[in-house]
Design a protein around this motif. Structure first.
Motif, PDB file in Angstrom:
ATOM      1  N   MET A   1       0.841  -1.189   0.000  1.00  0.00           N
ATOM      2  CA  MET A   1       0.000   0.000   0.000  1.00  0.00           C
ATOM      3  C   MET A   1       0.876   1.239   0.000  1.00  0.00           C
ATOM      4  SD  MET A   1      -2.871   1.284   2.731  1.00  0.00           S
ATOM      5  CE  MET A   1      -4.135   0.145   2.226  1.00  0.00           C
ATOM      6  N   SER A   2       0.496   2.209  -0.776  1.00  0.00           N
ATOM      7  CA  SER A   2       1.234   3.463  -0.881  1.00  0.00           C
ATOM      8  C   SER A   2       1.028   4.323   0.360  1.00  0.00           C
ATOM      9  CB  SER A   2       0.743   4.233  -2.108  1.00  0.00           C
ATOM     10  OG  SER A   2       1.320   5.509  -2.154  1.00  0.00           O
ATOM     11  N   THR A   3       2.069   5.063   0.686  1.00  0.00           N
ATOM     12  CA  THR A   3       1.941   6.001   1.801  1.00  0.00           C
ATOM     13  C   THR A   3       1.833   7.430   1.286  1.00  0.00           C
ATOM     14  OG1 THR A   3       4.345   6.122   2.012  1.00  0.00           O
ATOM     15  CG2 THR A   3       3.179   4.514   3.410  1.00  0.00           C
ATOM     16  N   THR A   4       1.623   7.566  -0.011  1.00  0.00           N
ATOM     17  CA  THR A   4       1.485   8.880  -0.610  1.00  0.00           C
ATOM     18  C   THR A   4       0.251   9.582  -0.068  1.00  0.00           C
ATOM     19  OG1 THR A   4       2.499   8.073  -2.639  1.00  0.00           O
ATOM     20  CG2 THR A   4       1.284  10.136  -2.781  1.00  0.00           C
ATOM     21  N   SER A   5       0.421  10.854   0.265  1.00  0.00           N
ATOM     22  CA  SER A   5      -0.690  11.636   0.805  1.00  0.00           C
ATOM     23  C   SER A   5      -0.775  12.967   0.074  1.00  0.00           C
ATOM     24  CB  SER A   5      -0.469  11.872   2.304  1.00  0.00           C
ATOM     25  OG  SER A   5      -1.513  12.638   2.840  1.00  0.00           O
ATOM     26  N   THR A   6      -1.989  13.362  -0.253  1.00  0.00           N
ATOM     27  CA  THR A   6      -2.240  14.647  -0.884  1.00  0.00           C
ATOM     28  C   THR A   6      -3.108  15.459   0.061  1.00  0.00           C
ATOM     29  OG1 THR A   6      -2.140  13.693  -3.095  1.00  0.00           O
ATOM     30  CG2 THR A   6      -3.293  15.794  -2.874  1.00  0.00           C
ATOM     31  N   CYS A   7      -2.728  16.712   0.288  1.00  0.00           N
ATOM     32  CA  CYS A   7      -3.486  17.563   1.203  1.00  0.00           C
ATOM     33  C   CYS A   7      -4.293  18.592   0.413  1.00  0.00           C
ATOM     34  CB  CYS A   7      -2.544  18.271   2.170  1.00  0.00           C
ATOM     35  SG  CYS A   7      -3.431  19.178   3.463  1.00  0.00           S
ATOM     36  N   PHE A   8      -5.553  18.729   0.803  1.00  0.00           N
ATOM     37  CA  PHE A   8      -6.469  19.697   0.195  1.00  0.00           C
ATOM     38  C   PHE A   8      -6.978  20.576   1.320  1.00  0.00           C
ATOM     39  CE2 PHE A   8     -10.661  21.086  -1.245  1.00  0.00           C
ATOM     40  CZ  PHE A   8     -10.385  21.511  -2.532  1.00  0.00           C
ATOM     41  N   ARG A   9      -6.700  21.859   1.254  1.00  0.00           N
ATOM     42  CA  ARG A   9      -7.077  22.776   2.338  1.00  0.00           C
ATOM     43  C   ARG A   9      -8.313  23.582   1.954  1.00  0.00           C
ATOM     44  NH1 ARG A   9      -5.010  25.395   6.927  1.00  0.00           N
ATOM     45  NH2 ARG A   9      -5.666  27.551   7.070  1.00  0.00           N
ATOM     46  N   ILE A  10      -9.241  23.684   2.890  1.00  0.00           N
ATOM     47  CA  ILE A  10     -10.435  24.498   2.697  1.00  0.00           C
ATOM     48  C   ILE A  10     -10.404  25.625   3.720  1.00  0.00           C
ATOM     49  CG2 ILE A  10     -12.954  24.575   2.747  1.00  0.00           C
ATOM     50  CD1 ILE A  10     -12.935  21.607   1.967  1.00  0.00           C
ATOM     51  N   ASP A  11     -10.504  26.850   3.230  1.00  0.00           N
ATOM     52  CA  ASP A  11     -10.557  28.032   4.087  1.00  0.00           C
ATOM     53  C   ASP A  11     -11.892  28.727   3.885  1.00  0.00           C
ATOM     54  OD1 ASP A  11      -7.913  27.976   5.243  1.00  0.00           O
ATOM     55  OD2 ASP A  11      -7.147  28.568   3.282  1.00  0.00           O
ATOM     56  N   GLY A  12     -12.395  29.364   4.934  1.00  0.00           N
ATOM     57  CA  GLY A  12     -13.659  30.091   4.841  1.00  0.00           C
ATOM     58  C   GLY A  12     -14.839  29.167   5.042  1.00  0.00           C
ATOM     59  N   GLU A  13     -15.915  29.463   4.357  1.00  0.00           N
ATOM     60  CA  GLU A  13     -17.155  28.701   4.537  1.00  0.00           C
ATOM     61  C   GLU A  13     -17.111  27.351   3.835  1.00  0.00           C
ATOM     62  OE1 GLU A  13     -20.510  30.933   3.224  1.00  0.00           O
ATOM     63  OE2 GLU A  13     -20.183  32.544   4.662  1.00  0.00           O
ATOM     64  N   LEU A  14     -17.635  26.356   4.507  1.00  0.00           N
ATOM     65  CA  LEU A  14     -17.873  25.026   3.924  1.00  0.00           C
ATOM     66  C   LEU A  14     -19.385  24.849   4.003  1.00  0.00           C
ATOM     67  CD1 LEU A  14     -16.964  22.372   2.740  1.00  0.00           C
ATOM     68  CD2 LEU A  14     -16.284  21.622   5.019  1.00  0.00           C
ATOM     69  N   THR A  15     -20.053  25.608   3.132  1.00  0.00           N
ATOM     70  CA  THR A  15     -21.511  25.709   3.174  1.00  0.00           C
ATOM     71  C   THR A  15     -22.094  25.541   1.780  1.00  0.00           C
ATOM     72  OG1 THR A  15     -21.549  28.094   2.783  1.00  0.00           O
ATOM     73  CG2 THR A  15     -21.375  27.377   5.095  1.00  0.00           C
ATOM     74  N   ILE A  16     -23.399  25.582   1.726  1.00  0.00           N
ATOM     75  CA  ILE A  16     -24.109  25.444   0.458  1.00  0.00           C
ATOM     76  C   ILE A  16     -23.659  26.483  -0.562  1.00  0.00           C
ATOM     77  CG2 ILE A  16     -26.075  26.880   1.140  1.00  0.00           C
ATOM     78  CD1 ILE A  16     -27.837  24.769  -0.371  1.00  0.00           C
ATOM     79  N   TYR A  17     -23.221  27.632  -0.105  1.00  0.00           N
ATOM     80  CA  TYR A  17     -22.811  28.708  -1.000  1.00  0.00           C
ATOM     81  C   TYR A  17     -21.522  28.403  -1.754  1.00  0.00           C
ATOM     82  CZ  TYR A  17     -26.376  31.021   1.699  1.00  0.00           C
ATOM     83  OH  TYR A  17     -27.565  31.311   2.313  1.00  0.00           O
ATOM     84  N   ARG A  18     -20.737  27.454  -1.249  1.00  0.00           N
ATOM     85  CA  ARG A  18     -19.470  27.088  -1.901  1.00  0.00           C
ATOM     86  C   ARG A  18     -19.401  25.616  -2.281  1.00  0.00           C
ATOM     87  NH1 ARG A  18     -14.448  28.293   1.180  1.00  0.00           N
ATOM     88  NH2 ARG A  18     -13.521  27.941  -0.848  1.00  0.00           N
ATOM     89  N   ALA A  19     -20.439  24.856  -2.000  1.00  0.00           N
ATOM     90  CA  ALA A  19     -20.399  23.406  -2.190  1.00  0.00           C
ATOM     91  C   ALA A  19     -20.062  23.006  -3.628  1.00  0.00           C
ATOM     92  CB  ALA A  19     -21.709  22.771  -1.744  1.00  0.00           C
ATOM     93  N   ALA A  20     -20.695  23.619  -4.609  1.00  0.00           N
ATOM     94  CA  ALA A  20     -20.442  23.241  -6.005  1.00  0.00           C
ATOM     95  C   ALA A  20     -18.995  23.529  -6.394  1.00  0.00           C
ATOM     96  CB  ALA A  20     -21.405  23.980  -6.931  1.00  0.00           C
ATOM     97  N   GLU A  21     -18.508  24.699  -6.023  1.00  0.00           N
ATOM     98  CA  GLU A  21     -17.122  25.089  -6.319  1.00  0.00           C
ATOM     99  C   GLU A  21     -16.135  24.122  -5.662  1.00  0.00           C
ATOM    100  OE1 GLU A  21     -14.244  28.308  -4.079  1.00  0.00           O
ATOM    101  OE2 GLU A  21     -16.361  28.774  -4.281  1.00  0.00           O
ATOM    102  N   LEU A  22     -16.359  23.823  -4.400  1.00  0.00           N
ATOM    103  CA  LEU A  22     -15.456  22.936  -3.677  1.00  0.00           C
ATOM    104  C   LEU A  22     -15.548  21.494  -4.181  1.00  0.00           C
ATOM    105  CD1 LEU A  22     -15.904  24.363  -0.078  1.00  0.00           C
ATOM    106  CD2 LEU A  22     -13.840  24.485  -1.495  1.00  0.00           C
ATOM    107  N   ALA A  23     -16.727  21.066  -4.605  1.00  0.00           N
ATOM    108  CA  ALA A  23     -16.889  19.702  -5.120  1.00  0.00           C
ATOM    109  C   ALA A  23     -16.021  19.490  -6.354  1.00  0.00           C
ATOM    110  CB  ALA A  23     -18.354  19.413  -5.431  1.00  0.00           C
ATOM    111  N   VAL A  24     -16.010  20.460  -7.251  1.00  0.00           N
ATOM    112  CA  VAL A  24     -15.200  20.357  -8.467  1.00  0.00           C
ATOM    113  C   VAL A  24     -13.709  20.315  -8.110  1.00  0.00           C
ATOM    114  CG1 VAL A  24     -14.514  21.599 -10.569  1.00  0.00           C
ATOM    115  CG2 VAL A  24     -16.925  21.445  -9.937  1.00  0.00           C
ATOM    116  N   ALA A  25     -13.284  21.196  -7.226  1.00  0.00           N
ATOM    117  CA  ALA A  25     -11.874  21.255  -6.831  1.00  0.00           C
ATOM    118  C   ALA A  25     -11.442  19.982  -6.097  1.00  0.00           C
ATOM    119  CB  ALA A  25     -11.622  22.484  -5.956  1.00  0.00           C
TER     120      ALA A  25
END
Length: 97
Positions: free
Chosen positions: A1-25
Protein backbone atom coordinates in the motif's frame (compact mmCIF):
# COMPACT_ATOMS: atom_id res chain seq x y z
CA UNK A 1 0.00 0.00 0.00
CA UNK A 2 1.23 3.46 -0.88
CA UNK A 3 1.94 6.00 1.80
CA UNK A 4 1.48 8.88 -0.61
CA UNK A 5 -0.69 11.64 0.80
CA UNK A 6 -2.24 14.65 -0.88
CA UNK A 7 -3.49 17.56 1.20
CA UNK A 8 -6.47 19.70 0.20
CA UNK A 9 -7.08 22.78 2.34
CA UNK A 10 -10.44 24.50 2.70
CA UNK A 11 -10.56 28.03 4.09
CA UNK A 12 -13.66 30.09 4.84
CA UNK A 13 -17.16 28.70 4.54
CA UNK A 14 -17.87 25.03 3.92
CA UNK A 15 -21.51 25.71 3.17
CA UNK A 16 -24.11 25.44 0.46
CA UNK A 17 -22.81 28.71 -1.00
CA UNK A 18 -19.47 27.09 -1.90
CA UNK A 19 -20.40 23.41 -2.19
CA UNK A 20 -20.44 23.24 -6.00
CA UNK A 21 -17.12 25.09 -6.32
CA UNK A 22 -15.46 22.94 -3.68
CA UNK A 23 -16.89 19.70 -5.12
CA UNK A 24 -15.20 20.36 -8.47
CA UNK A 25 -11.87 21.26 -6.83
CA UNK A 26 -11.97 18.26 -4.47
CA UNK A 27 -12.83 15.85 -7.29
CA UNK A 28 -9.85 17.08 -9.32
CA UNK A 29 -7.51 16.87 -6.32
CA UNK A 30 -8.73 13.37 -5.43
CA UNK A 31 -8.11 12.20 -9.00
CA UNK A 32 -4.45 13.17 -8.57
CA UNK A 33 -3.99 10.89 -5.54
CA UNK A 34 -2.31 7.61 -6.52
CA UNK A 35 -4.28 4.43 -5.86
CA UNK A 36 -3.82 3.34 -2.26
CA UNK A 37 -2.87 6.88 -1.30
CA UNK A 38 -4.45 9.15 1.27
CA UNK A 39 -6.44 12.28 0.55
CA UNK A 40 -6.17 14.58 3.54
CA UNK A 41 -8.64 17.44 3.85
CA UNK A 42 -7.37 20.25 6.07
CA UNK A 43 -10.33 22.02 7.66
CA UNK A 44 -8.40 24.21 10.09
CA UNK A 45 -9.39 27.34 8.16
CA UNK A 46 -13.12 26.60 7.97
CA UNK A 47 -15.16 29.39 9.57
CA UNK A 48 -18.65 27.94 9.04
CA UNK A 49 -19.99 24.51 8.10
CA UNK A 50 -23.52 23.40 7.27
CA UNK A 51 -25.20 20.22 6.05
CA UNK A 52 -24.02 20.83 2.47
CA UNK A 53 -20.45 20.81 3.79
CA UNK A 54 -21.11 17.54 5.58
CA UNK A 55 -22.60 16.07 2.40
CA UNK A 56 -19.58 17.19 0.41
CA UNK A 57 -17.20 15.47 2.83
CA UNK A 58 -19.31 12.29 2.85
CA UNK A 59 -19.38 12.23 -0.94
CA UNK A 60 -15.61 12.76 -1.12
CA UNK A 61 -15.09 9.96 1.39
CA UNK A 62 -17.24 7.60 -0.67
CA UNK A 63 -15.43 8.56 -3.89
CA UNK A 64 -12.06 8.00 -2.22
CA UNK A 65 -13.08 4.55 -0.98
CA UNK A 66 -14.51 3.54 -4.35
CA UNK A 67 -11.19 4.40 -6.00
CA UNK A 68 -9.00 2.59 -3.46
CA UNK A 69 -7.95 5.69 -1.60
CA UNK A 70 -8.55 6.90 1.93
CA UNK A 71 -9.86 10.26 3.09
CA UNK A 72 -8.74 11.82 6.35
CA UNK A 73 -9.81 15.09 7.90
CA UNK A 74 -7.07 17.05 9.64
CA UNK A 75 -6.96 20.28 11.56
CA UNK A 76 -10.66 20.81 12.14
CA UNK A 77 -11.56 24.33 13.20
CA UNK A 78 -13.96 25.02 16.09
CA UNK A 79 -16.82 25.29 13.57
CA UNK A 80 -16.00 21.83 12.17
CA UNK A 81 -15.51 20.33 15.63
CA UNK A 82 -18.95 21.58 16.68
CA UNK A 83 -20.67 20.00 13.66
CA UNK A 84 -18.72 16.75 14.01
CA UNK A 85 -19.57 16.55 17.71
CA UNK A 86 -23.25 17.34 17.16
CA UNK A 87 -23.59 14.77 14.37
CA UNK A 88 -21.07 12.30 15.85
CA UNK A 89 -19.03 12.23 12.65
CA UNK A 90 -15.38 12.35 13.78
CA UNK A 91 -14.90 8.59 13.47
CA UNK A 92 -16.37 8.58 9.96
CA UNK A 93 -13.61 10.82 8.69
CA UNK A 94 -10.62 9.52 10.65
CA UNK A 95 -10.58 13.07 12.01
CA UNK A 96 -7.42 14.25 13.68
CA UNK A 97 -7.96 17.60 15.38
Amino acid sequence: MSTTSTCFRIDGELTIYRAAELAVAMKAALADVPGGGAFEVDLSGVTEMDSAGVQLLMSARRSAQESGRTLRVAGGSPAVAEVFQTLQLASHFDAAH
